[in-house]
Design a protein around this motif. Sequence first.
Motif, PDB file in Angstrom:
ATOM      1  N   THR A 104      50.460  41.551   9.968  1.00  0.00           N
ATOM      2  CA  THR A 104      51.411  41.173  11.013  1.00  0.00           C
ATOM      3  C   THR A 104      52.426  42.270  11.302  1.00  0.00           C
ATOM      4  N   ALA A 107      50.651  47.714  14.045  1.00  0.00           N
ATOM      5  CA  ALA A 107      50.522  47.784  15.507  1.00  0.00           C
ATOM      6  C   ALA A 107      49.097  48.176  15.882  1.00  0.00           C
ATOM      7  N   ARG A 109      45.981  49.041  18.310  1.00  0.00           N
ATOM      8  CA  ARG A 109      45.858  49.771  19.567  1.00  0.00           C
ATOM      9  C   ARG A 109      44.480  49.518  20.154  1.00  0.00           C
ATOM     10  N   GLU A 158      45.053  38.209  15.182  1.00  0.00           N
ATOM     11  CA  GLU A 158      46.312  38.948  15.315  1.00  0.00           C
ATOM     12  C   GLU A 158      46.128  40.174  16.203  1.00  0.00           C
ATOM     13  N   ALA A 159      45.025  40.889  16.019  1.00  0.00           N
ATOM     14  CA  ALA A 159      44.775  42.064  16.860  1.00  0.00           C
ATOM     15  C   ALA A 159      44.622  41.653  18.327  1.00  0.00           C
ATOM     16  N   ARG A 161      45.822  39.017  19.772  1.00  0.00           N
ATOM     17  CA  ARG A 161      47.131  38.563  20.256  1.00  0.00           C
ATOM     18  C   ARG A 161      47.983  39.765  20.660  1.00  0.00           C
ATOM     19  N   GLN A 162      48.045  40.773  19.790  1.00  0.00           N
ATOM     20  CA  GLN A 162      48.839  41.956  20.090  1.00  0.00           C
ATOM     21  C   GLN A 162      48.326  42.688  21.322  1.00  0.00           C
ATOM     22  N   LEU A 163      47.020  42.737  21.484  1.00  0.00           N
ATOM     23  CA  LEU A 163      46.417  43.472  22.599  1.00  0.00           C
ATOM     24  C   LEU A 163      46.301  42.619  23.868  1.00  0.00           C
ATOM     25  N   ASP A 164      46.763  41.377  23.789  1.00  0.00           N
ATOM     26  CA  ASP A 164      46.619  40.420  24.895  1.00  0.00           C
ATOM     27  C   ASP A 164      45.172  40.415  25.376  1.00  0.00           C
TER      28      ASP A 164
END
Length: 170
Positions: A104, A107, A109, A158-159, A161-164
Amino acid sequence: SVMPQSEISSATAPALLRLALYQPDIPQNAGTIIRMAACFAIPVSIIGPAGFPVSDRAFRRAGMDYLDAATIHRHDSWADFDFWRKKAGARLILATTRASMPHTGFAFRPGDILLMGRETLGVPDEVHAAADARIRIPMRPTLRSLNLAVSAAILAAEALRQLDAFPKET
């Protein structure tokens, strides 16, 4: 019957996220991971040798009809996979209980490859050292680890979610 092998060119197959399974041992876990990846449009690389034939009934049963919806690339060895991913310019993120960085706090990419080790042995030191980053799922310190398919789903979610990058509903 043998699982279909998708042909993927590293230069023409951009993906926001890719999962890689290092010499998977348990066909049910690999099938479950491939099913999850198919549902979220995540390509999967299987780095051989696997601890089971990819035509194994348990593997096919776990993946069910999702195998046809999955994008799968098989690599005969770690060296083949590592050459392919370096040529693609992809960052390698290793999921390992030996990492200090919680997933979590990492970051993700676009283009990252999330590498899952073997259920029984993880990955050898050479593979661990080749990773660009190492992440772990925080959990109670008295317990050893989560199931591989559960871990892959937690990390992929999680990945994404972060990358939309969750598939959009229509």
